[in-house]
Design a protein around this motif. Sequence first.
Motif, PDB file in Angstrom:
ATOM      1  N   MET A 184       0.861  -1.176   0.000  1.00 22.37           N
ATOM      2  CA  MET A 184       0.000   0.000   0.000  1.00 22.37           C
ATOM      3  C   MET A 184       0.901   1.230   0.000  1.00 22.37           C
ATOM      4  O   MET A 184       1.797   1.360   0.840  1.00 22.37           O
ATOM      5  N   PHE A 185       0.682   2.125  -0.952  1.00 23.52           N
ATOM      6  CA  PHE A 185       1.336   3.435  -0.939  1.00 23.52           C
ATOM      7  C   PHE A 185       0.333   4.445  -0.380  1.00 23.52           C
ATOM      8  O   PHE A 185      -0.864   4.384  -0.677  1.00 23.52           O
ATOM      9  N   PHE A 186       0.822   5.381   0.431  1.00 22.61           N
ATOM     10  CA  PHE A 186      -0.084   6.363   1.022  1.00 22.61           C
ATOM     11  C   PHE A 186       0.684   7.649   1.308  1.00 22.61           C
ATOM     12  O   PHE A 186       1.921   7.697   1.259  1.00 22.61           O
ATOM     13  N   THR A 187      -0.067   8.701   1.619  1.00 21.75           N
ATOM     14  CA  THR A 187       0.489  10.015   1.924  1.00 21.75           C
ATOM     15  C   THR A 187       0.495  10.245   3.428  1.00 21.75           C
ATOM     16  O   THR A 187      -0.461   9.891   4.123  1.00 21.75           O
ATOM     17  N   ARG A 188       1.582  10.857   3.913  1.00 19.83           N
ATOM     18  CA  ARG A 188       1.671  11.222   5.330  1.00 19.83           C
ATOM     19  C   ARG A 188       2.509  12.481   5.451  1.00 19.83           C
ATOM     20  O   ARG A 188       3.363  12.752   4.604  1.00 19.83           O
TER      21      ARG A 188
ATOM     22  N   ASP B 226       2.145  -3.071   7.992  1.00 19.56           N
ATOM     23  CA  ASP B 226       3.348  -2.782   8.761  1.00 19.56           C
ATOM     24  C   ASP B 226       4.516  -2.525   7.816  1.00 19.56           C
ATOM     25  O   ASP B 226       4.317  -2.315   6.624  1.00 19.56           O
ATOM     26  N   GLU B 227       5.721  -2.559   8.352  1.00 26.75           N
ATOM     27  CA  GLU B 227       6.954  -2.353   7.578  1.00 26.75           C
ATOM     28  C   GLU B 227       6.852  -1.084   6.737  1.00 26.75           C
ATOM     29  O   GLU B 227       6.919  -1.123   5.505  1.00 26.75           O
ATOM     30  N   ILE B 228       6.675   0.018   7.414  1.00 28.36           N
ATOM     31  CA  ILE B 228       6.513   1.302   6.730  1.00 28.36           C
ATOM     32  C   ILE B 228       7.871   1.781   6.213  1.00 28.36           C
ATOM     33  O   ILE B 228       8.846   1.831   6.969  1.00 28.36           O
ATOM     34  N   HIS B 229       7.927   2.109   4.921  1.00 29.81           N
ATOM     35  CA  HIS B 229       9.161   2.603   4.310  1.00 29.81           C
ATOM     36  C   HIS B 229       8.881   3.911   3.567  1.00 29.81           C
ATOM     37  O   HIS B 229       7.832   4.066   2.935  1.00 29.81           O
ATOM     38  N   LYS B 230       9.820   4.845   3.651  1.00 30.02           N
ATOM     39  CA  LYS B 230       9.765   6.049   2.823  1.00 30.02           C
ATOM     40  C   LYS B 230      10.137   5.696   1.386  1.00 30.02           C
ATOM     41  O   LYS B 230      10.939   4.792   1.159  1.00 30.02           O
ATOM     42  N   VAL B 231       9.569   6.419   0.403  1.00 29.73           N
ATOM     43  CA  VAL B 231      10.092   6.286  -0.952  1.00 29.73           C
ATOM     44  C   VAL B 231      11.362   7.126  -1.044  1.00 29.73           C
ATOM     45  O   VAL B 231      11.508   8.134  -0.338  1.00 29.73           O
ATOM     46  N   HIS B 232      12.274   6.735  -1.909  1.00 26.77           N
ATOM     47  CA  HIS B 232      13.621   7.310  -1.871  1.00 26.77           C
ATOM     48  C   HIS B 232      13.695   8.759  -2.317  1.00 26.77           C
ATOM     49  O   HIS B 232      14.671   9.452  -2.027  1.00 26.77           O
ATOM     50  N   PHE B 233      12.670   9.269  -3.028  1.00 32.86           N
ATOM     51  CA  PHE B 233      12.747  10.657  -3.487  1.00 32.86           C
ATOM     52  C   PHE B 233      11.955  11.609  -2.598  1.00 32.86           C
ATOM     53  O   PHE B 233      11.704  12.752  -2.972  1.00 32.86           O
ATOM     54  N   ASN B 234      11.520  11.151  -1.423  1.00 35.85           N
ATOM     55  CA  ASN B 234      10.959  12.091  -0.445  1.00 35.85           C
ATOM     56  C   ASN B 234      12.009  13.127  -0.060  1.00 35.85           C
ATOM     57  O   ASN B 234      13.213  12.880  -0.155  1.00 35.85           O
ATOM     58  N   SER B 235      11.550  14.275   0.408  1.00 36.32           N
ATOM     59  CA  SER B 235      12.481  15.332   0.790  1.00 36.32           C
ATOM     60  C   SER B 235      11.849  16.210   1.857  1.00 36.32           C
ATOM     61  O   SER B 235      10.609  16.315   1.942  1.00 36.32           O
ATOM     62  N   GLU B 236      12.683  16.844   2.657  1.00 37.14           N
ATOM     63  CA  GLU B 236      12.194  17.832   3.611  1.00 37.14           C
ATOM     64  C   GLU B 236      11.903  19.163   2.933  1.00 37.14           C
ATOM     65  O   GLU B 236      11.261  20.040   3.521  1.00 37.14           O
ATOM     66  N   ASP B 237      12.355  19.315   1.677  1.00 37.31           N
ATOM     67  CA  ASP B 237      12.255  20.604   0.989  1.00 37.31           C
ATOM     68  C   ASP B 237      11.086  20.690   0.022  1.00 37.31           C
ATOM     69  O   ASP B 237      10.817  21.751  -0.542  1.00 37.31           O
ATOM     70  N   TYR B 238      10.408  19.594  -0.250  1.00 39.15           N
ATOM     71  CA  TYR B 238       9.233  19.633  -1.135  1.00 39.15           C
ATOM     72  C   TYR B 238       8.305  18.495  -0.737  1.00 39.15           C
ATOM     73  O   TYR B 238       8.673  17.600   0.039  1.00 39.15           O
ATOM     74  N   SER B 239       7.095  18.535  -1.266  1.00 36.15           N
ATOM     75  CA  SER B 239       6.081  17.532  -0.928  1.00 36.15           C
ATOM     76  C   SER B 239       5.918  16.512  -2.045  1.00 36.15           C
ATOM     77  O   SER B 239       6.087  16.821  -3.231  1.00 36.15           O
TER      78      SER B 239
ATOM     79  N   VAL C 260       6.487   7.386 -12.100  1.00 35.00           N
ATOM     80  CA  VAL C 260       7.720   6.673 -11.777  1.00 35.00           C
ATOM     81  C   VAL C 260       7.473   5.183 -11.964  1.00 35.00           C
ATOM     82  O   VAL C 260       6.369   4.681 -11.700  1.00 35.00           O
ATOM     83  N   ASP C 261       8.458   4.465 -12.457  1.00 36.49           N
ATOM     84  CA  ASP C 261       8.356   3.017 -12.615  1.00 36.49           C
ATOM     85  C   ASP C 261       8.404   2.326 -11.257  1.00 36.49           C
ATOM     86  O   ASP C 261       9.134   2.745 -10.344  1.00 36.49           O
ATOM     87  N   VAL C 262       7.627   1.245 -11.128  1.00 42.50           N
ATOM     88  CA  VAL C 262       7.622   0.443  -9.908  1.00 42.50           C
ATOM     89  C   VAL C 262       8.360  -0.864 -10.189  1.00 42.50           C
ATOM     90  O   VAL C 262       8.017  -1.601 -11.116  1.00 42.50           O
ATOM     91  N   ASN C 263       9.372  -1.142  -9.406  1.00 38.86           N
ATOM     92  CA  ASN C 263      10.141  -2.376  -9.569  1.00 38.86           C
ATOM     93  C   ASN C 263       9.397  -3.562  -8.957  1.00 38.86           C
ATOM     94  O   ASN C 263       8.447  -3.399  -8.191  1.00 38.86           O
ATOM     95  N   ASP C 264       9.841  -4.782  -9.295  1.00 40.19           N
ATOM     96  CA  ASP C 264       9.169  -5.994  -8.830  1.00 40.19           C
ATOM     97  C   ASP C 264       9.140  -6.097  -7.304  1.00 40.19           C
ATOM     98  O   ASP C 264       8.214  -6.683  -6.733  1.00 40.19           O
ATOM     99  N   ASP C 265      10.149  -5.533  -6.646  1.00 39.39           N
ATOM    100  CA  ASP C 265      10.207  -5.623  -5.183  1.00 39.39           C
ATOM    101  C   ASP C 265       9.472  -4.480  -4.485  1.00 39.39           C
ATOM    102  O   ASP C 265       9.546  -4.337  -3.270  1.00 39.39           O
ATOM    103  N   GLY C 266       8.746  -3.660  -5.268  1.00 40.84           N
ATOM    104  CA  GLY C 266       7.986  -2.562  -4.687  1.00 40.84           C
ATOM    105  C   GLY C 266       8.746  -1.269  -4.577  1.00 40.84           C
ATOM    106  O   GLY C 266       8.165  -0.233  -4.224  1.00 40.84           O
TER     107      GLY C 266
ATOM    108  N   LEU D 225      10.917   2.022  -6.138  1.00 43.98           N
ATOM    109  CA  LEU D 225      10.569   2.916  -7.235  1.00 43.98           C
ATOM    110  C   LEU D 225      11.796   3.393  -7.977  1.00 43.98           C
ATOM    111  O   LEU D 225      12.895   3.470  -7.414  1.00 43.98           O
ATOM    112  N   GLY D 226      11.607   3.717  -9.258  1.00 47.75           N
ATOM    113  CA  GLY D 226      12.676   4.270 -10.074  1.00 47.75           C
ATOM    114  C   GLY D 226      12.800   5.770  -9.874  1.00 47.75           C
ATOM    115  O   GLY D 226      12.549   6.297  -8.790  1.00 47.75           O
ATOM    116  N   GLU D 227      13.157   6.475 -10.959  1.00 53.72           N
ATOM    117  CA  GLU D 227      13.329   7.926 -10.881  1.00 53.72           C
ATOM    118  C   GLU D 227      12.113   8.630 -11.482  1.00 53.72           C
ATOM    119  O   GLU D 227      11.689   8.313 -12.593  1.00 53.72           O
ATOM    120  N   PRO D 228      11.538   9.610 -10.778  1.00 51.21           N
ATOM    121  CA  PRO D 228      10.308  10.267 -11.244  1.00 51.21           C
ATOM    122  C   PRO D 228      10.531  11.095 -12.515  1.00 51.21           C
ATOM    123  O   PRO D 228      11.602  11.643 -12.739  1.00 51.21           O
TER     124      PRO D 228
END
Length: 657
Positions: A232-236, A268-281, A312-318, A320-323
């Motif tokens: 599940m992907f979600f916004t927080r 469970d097992e909450i993970h950030k996506v790698h292109f999150n940032s403190e400088d943009y949403s 962004v492409d989604v890899n087989d393991d869930g 993400l690629g580059e937006p």
Amino acid sequence: MKTISRYICIAFVGMFALSTYAQNGKIQSVKDDYRDFAYVKTSEVLLEVANKGYKSVDLFQKLANSYYFNNDMENAAKWYGELMAMNEVIDPEYYFRYALALKGIENYEDSDKWMKKFHELKPDDLRGKAFLSSVDYRSNIEEASRDDIEPHNLEINTELSDFGTTEYENGIVFASARGGGRKYRWNEEPYLDLYSAEKTENGFGEVTEIGGKVNTKYHESSAVFSPNGKYMFFTRNNFFRLKYKEDDTGINRLQLYRATLSEDGTWDEIHKVHFNSEDYSVAHPALNLTGSRLYFASDMPGTFGQSDIFVVDVNDDGTLGEPENLGSSINTEGQESFPFINTNGDLFYSSTGFPGLGGLDVFKSEGLDQKVSTSKNRSFPIENVGKPVNSAFDDFGYYENLVTKRVYFSSNREGGKGSDDIYTFEVPECEQLVAGTVQDKNTDELIPNATVILFDGEGNELERKTVGADAAFEFQLECEKEYLIRGEKETYASDEKRFTTPKKKQELQLQLLLEKDVQEINPCDDLAKILDIPIIYFDFDKFNIRYDAEIELQKVLAVLNKYPTMKIDIRSHTDCRATMAYNERLSENRAQSTRKYLIDNGIAADRLTAKGYGESQLVNDCGCEPTNESNCTEEEHQLNRRSEFIITSINGKSCDD
């Protein structure tokens, strides 16, 4: 009407950190609250100051913005109007907001005026270009609208914010502020959490929180599930592992997270996506049918406006690629958010940047998901989905199931239970009926026993019918498809109509007008009328047979060959220019020239008589006497330069009988 979804959109940018130069101490005292999004308190203070008669650009900007971002478009339009009345140099963005506020109260005429001024000041802005390229956008929206659908306000809505629906298993998942607890001071509602509700025969059952570690004491919204149900992907808010982070301006940005379904059915097992940032949403995820691509909204570097739609492409393991930004045909300098991809690959999303009915309108780009992998120039046509999804308010969070024909969307429109509500409807079966009659083109008489054939857009025959005494026909058709209907009858030339059915139910009435192909010929008839021959034209002051005249004379020749007993009288006429004597000679030469052409092509000379009538039989008021001058145009004069072909006898019958 206060709306928390408006925050979810505008949190992409620090648009509230506007230049502040207070007009008095009271304005200055609310500066910090204003920048902290505490609009409920700020608007009250600013309104008090304005109502005492104080005026300033800064005051009216902040007061109007307070209402605008709280979606009170009536008061926003009022105070933006006061701002415009000051005739000061201001940021053109205020023209755009004023136009949007006016649109929100359905004052479309004035809204269009301010959009034009906005475009004049910012000619390169995509929002102004979009408006200018479709000035008649309201008629296009009306054409796309459905007046046969009445959305239903879900019974599980509350007086607080409920929005952002997606189907999951035998129910729906959505965001809601119903949880109680600490309040978010921007709108004085509790923070958002994700909830689920199971479908029942009568609607939905009990609403429960999503199980697991997804919900926190801050905002969660906009969930989407992978096709295999594992992710599940979600916004927080930027809140992870108990750490709450802000950017340099003190704004807590939105981020995307991925949760994994555990064996006990919780997330469970909450993970950030790698292109999150403190400088943009980064927010509002949407997956395509196969789960191979994820769409989302962000104001990351490379954004055209306040927020854009990315893929962004989604890899087989869930992971993400580059937006990639979807480009300027999808995004504008305004807000683009809440993407959704249906199983056909159509993108739906909300925007303030394209012409619409209100604040956020829902737009559609057909087949975008398939085009993303093949299109290099990122050019995707879009259309406003129209009513009832769109209104004069904010409409967003569109979701549709093409199998069940069920649609969900969110809106803060009037008549709801709370600030944002979830609405739903089932798209009715779209049946099109085309009906009509087969008639004679010249007499309007009905033509019984004619055959009417239905073809698809590619010319494949679908159905045929023979009409009865009432010459009536009808066919049941599908929506949004191209068809062709043809009418046929012996001794008649066929007639056909090509059309495309709309997306909403209607009955289309057609007339198939057949023209006699075999006509009775009698003495004294004019072959030119029988054969629908236009005037046999001659160039001015000449009597040679022009090429276009030769084509028509071949028709006369064909009839004379078919009926060897037919005799005709060729009558030639001129316009009024030149003298009467000259025109008589000219018309005589033209008549004889026509007669000679037919003789040269095998018609016996004794079957043809010819005479020139000069200007004595004009067909209009283009006379030149007595001055040999006329105010008529060349085209009007040419109507008089003509030939007629009168049947003098056929099969032993003559005009004198």
